[in-house]
Write an enzyme that holds these catalytic residues in place. Structure first.
Site, mmCIF file in Angstrom:
data_model
loop_
_atom_site.group_PDB
_atom_site.id
_atom_site.type_symbol
_atom_site.label_atom_id
_atom_site.label_comp_id
_atom_site.label_asym_id
_atom_site.label_seq_id
_atom_site.Cartn_x
_atom_site.Cartn_y
_atom_site.Cartn_z
ATOM 1 N N GLN A 39 27.547 24.947 47.565
ATOM 2 C CA GLN A 39 27.315 24.265 46.284
ATOM 3 C C GLN A 39 28.407 23.258 45.931
ATOM 4 O OE1 GLN A 39 24.538 24.369 44.755
ATOM 5 N NE2 GLN A 39 23.584 26.262 45.454
ATOM 6 N N ASP A 57 32.507 29.602 51.304
ATOM 7 C CA ASP A 57 31.115 29.175 51.241
ATOM 8 C C ASP A 57 31.090 27.867 50.437
ATOM 9 O OD1 ASP A 57 28.540 28.703 50.356
ATOM 10 O OD2 ASP A 57 28.098 30.799 49.931
ATOM 11 N N LYS A 108 21.353 20.565 50.776
ATOM 12 C CA LYS A 108 21.784 20.490 49.378
ATOM 13 C C LYS A 108 22.575 19.203 49.129
ATOM 14 C CE LYS A 108 22.274 25.520 49.043
ATOM 15 N NZ LYS A 108 21.032 25.971 48.421
ATOM 16 N N CYS A 140 19.418 34.783 44.843
ATOM 17 C CA CYS A 140 20.110 35.420 45.989
ATOM 18 C C CYS A 140 21.508 35.884 45.599
ATOM 19 C CB CYS A 140 20.170 34.500 47.212
ATOM 20 S SG CYS A 140 18.563 33.990 47.776
ATOM 21 N N HIS A 170 26.871 34.678 46.765
ATOM 22 C CA HIS A 170 25.481 34.624 47.233
ATOM 23 C C HIS A 170 25.330 35.698 48.313
ATOM 24 C CE1 HIS A 170 22.146 32.823 49.606
ATOM 25 N NE2 HIS A 170 21.834 32.132 48.523
HETATM 26 N N1 C6P Z 1 21.405 28.846 47.530
HETATM 27 C C1 C6P Z 1 19.995 28.517 45.606
HETATM 28 O O1 C6P Z 1 18.924 28.217 45.069
HETATM 29 P P1 C6P Z 1 21.328 28.229 53.078
HETATM 30 O O2 C6P Z 1 20.079 28.911 52.630
HETATM 31 O O3 C6P Z 1 21.895 28.870 54.311
HETATM 32 O O4 C6P Z 1 21.204 26.768 53.178
HETATM 33 O O5 C6P Z 1 22.411 28.442 51.902
HETATM 34 C C2 C6P Z 1 22.709 29.712 51.465
HETATM 35 C C3 C6P Z 1 23.619 29.665 50.282
HETATM 36 C C4 C6P Z 1 24.906 30.150 50.423
HETATM 37 N N2 C6P Z 1 25.776 30.094 49.410
HETATM 38 C C5 C6P Z 1 25.465 29.585 48.223
HETATM 39 C C6 C6P Z 1 26.500 29.540 47.142
HETATM 40 C C7 C6P Z 1 24.179 29.077 48.009
HETATM 41 O O6 C6P Z 1 23.882 28.574 46.823
HETATM 42 C C8 C6P Z 1 23.230 29.141 49.056
HETATM 43 C C9 C6P Z 1 21.830 28.692 48.840
HETATM 44 C C10 C6P Z 1 20.105 28.394 47.116
HETATM 45 O O7 C6P Z 1 20.972 28.889 44.955
HETATM 46 C C11 C6P Z 1 18.979 29.078 47.817
HETATM 47 S S1 C6P Z 1 19.073 30.829 47.668
#
Ligand code: C6P
Length: 413
Positions: A209, A206, A232, A370, A128
């Site tokens: 997910q 990270d 999430k 993203c 991401h």
């Molecule tokens: N992905 C998706 O629809 P934040 O925005 O900081 O809570 O998370 C960022 C992020 C980082 N790593 C991964 C693997 C992610 O999936 C996400 C967030 C969402 O896939 C919003 S772009």
């Protein structure tokens, strides 16, 4: 407090008020966008409302009753997180705004102190933007090199290539996702951490997910840093966690400066507070952290293994259904996969597809999620993604498959 009735894995929708709404079509809302943001159960909404109604005050500042109550609840949430990810100490649990902020904290604190000319950072090709761009920003300033760990045609990390990159380069840091938000692949983090350490690098994971879907044990994985987001995993937006090994957190410099993160300030400088306050400058998102604590209670009452199993069953069912649709292309083919499926359907644009599904009362996400470099590698600009969670049912999947069939007919005709 967990409600006396602990719902069964097959019947959780009633705990989520938002899922009991009707879409303008008259159908119940079919929410298949939990990888972007999951929904909150009553217990979380009520816990936050209780804080707002009864004991809203700043934390770690007042010695009045409300502030003490708020501080107690905020620190209890930290204790719950510690147990949830099996950190050694509460000092290793830093509250952040989310995964993005957690990774930026590592990059700008640990990275700024430890990365420079001649160093290499390895980033996987399935990351991401949150796990790519912070390194690119710092590399512009410090002059280190970023190299990408390739993925296989199945959408898995190429472990041989990874090991070769570690052997051939002066790698200081490995950045990798636990679960891809596009391919769904769950990566072998323990093995990747072992290899990173063998070559003297740290590993930053990270967990955005993975943490909502499976039990995470940061000690068993032996990761150095691990970031995830509350929104999430049944908690609200505005709260997340950065786990870091205590020795690393203690050795690295402060990131944001301000209230709470200091021990003493003089005209000439400051001394940082002890962990975890050292990395929690300013008034935190108190209600949200409390909400995260209750989300953890909720998830644990159901059982992370049950949640994982449920999502696996739903994902397998969805893959079978989707594969029946002519001209569908599904991205990612790893048997080790989380609860999301990204796909394209002949030449229908992903945005048109998700709009057509919205007309049927089905919420999915479309776009590059993203992860633009990954999409470029896959040869597409955008995909449509359906993602599942503990409240997703087989009926939701049936609705998706039927609606996609209709969409195909519509665009044909
Ligand atoms: N992905 C998706 O629809 P934040 O925005 O900081 O809570 O998370 C960022 C992020 C980082 N790593 C991964 C693997 C992610 O999936 C996400 C967030 C969402 O896939 C919003 S772009």
């Amino acid at each position: 407090m967990i409600p006396e009735h602990i719902p069964t894995i097959l019947n959780l929708k009633s705990d989520f008020p938002i899922l009991n709404q009707h879409h303008q079509t008259g159908n119940l809302l079919t929410y298949l966008d939990s990888a972007a943001s999951s929904q909150m159960p009553n217990i979380v909404i009520e816990a936050m409302s209780d804080y707002h109604r009864r004991y809203h005050a700043n934390v770690h500042r007042g010695i009045h009753q409300l502030s003490e109550l708020a501080t107690e609840a905020y620190e209890l949430a930290r204790k719950k997180v510690k147990g949830f990810i099996n950190a050694k100490s509460k000092r290793e649990v830093i509250f952040t705004k989310g995964t993005t902020e957690g990774i930026n904290l590592v990059v700008h604190a640990w990275g700024r102190a430890n990365l420079g000319q001649g160093d290499v950072v390895l980033v996987s090709q399935m990351e991401h933007h949150s796990n790519i761009v912070p390194y690119q920003i710092l590399a512009q300033e410090k002059g280190f090199t970023i190299r990408f760990i390739p993925i296989t045609p199945m959408g898995e990390i190429d472990l041989l290539a990874y090991q070769q990159l570690l052997a051939d380069n002066p790698v200081k840091l490995v950045a990798v996702t636990h679960c891809s938000n596009v391919l769904g692949t769950i990566n072998p983090i323990a093995e990747m951490a072992r290899l990173a350490h063998k070559y003297g690098a740290i590993i930053v994971v990270d967990g955005a997910q993975s943490t909502p879907h499976m039990s995470v044990d940061v000690q068993a994985l032996d990761v150095d840093f691990f970031a995830f987001s509350g929104h999430k995993m049944c908690a609200p937006t505005g709260v997340g966690v950065l786990y870091g090994k205590q020795a690393l957190l203690e050795a690295m410099p402060s990131f944001l400066g301000g209230g709470s993160m200091i021990n003493e300030v003089t005209w000439d400088g400051f001394t940082p507070a002890e962990l975890p306050a050292k990395f929690e400058a300013g008034t935190p998102n108190i209600a949200q952290a409390i909400g995260l604590g209750y989300a953890i209670d909720y998830l644990q009452a159901i059982g992370m293994d049950n949640i994982h199993q449920h999502v696996q069953t739903i994902t397998t069912y969805a893959l079978e259904g989707l594969r029946q649709i002519p001209s569908i292309r599904i991205y990612g083919d790893s048997p080790s996969r989380g609860g999301l499926i990204a796909f394209t359907l002949s030449n229908i644009h992903a945005h048109d597809l998700s709009q057509a599904l919205d007309f049927e009362g089905i919420a999915v996400r479309s776009g590059h999620h993203c992860a633009q470099p990954l999409h470029r590698l896959l040869g597409v600009n955008a995909t449509t993604r359906a993602s599942f969670y503990l409240y997703t049912t087989k009926a939701d999947i049936d609705r998706l498959v039927v609606a996609l069939g209709k969409v195909v007919q519509f665009f044909k005709g």
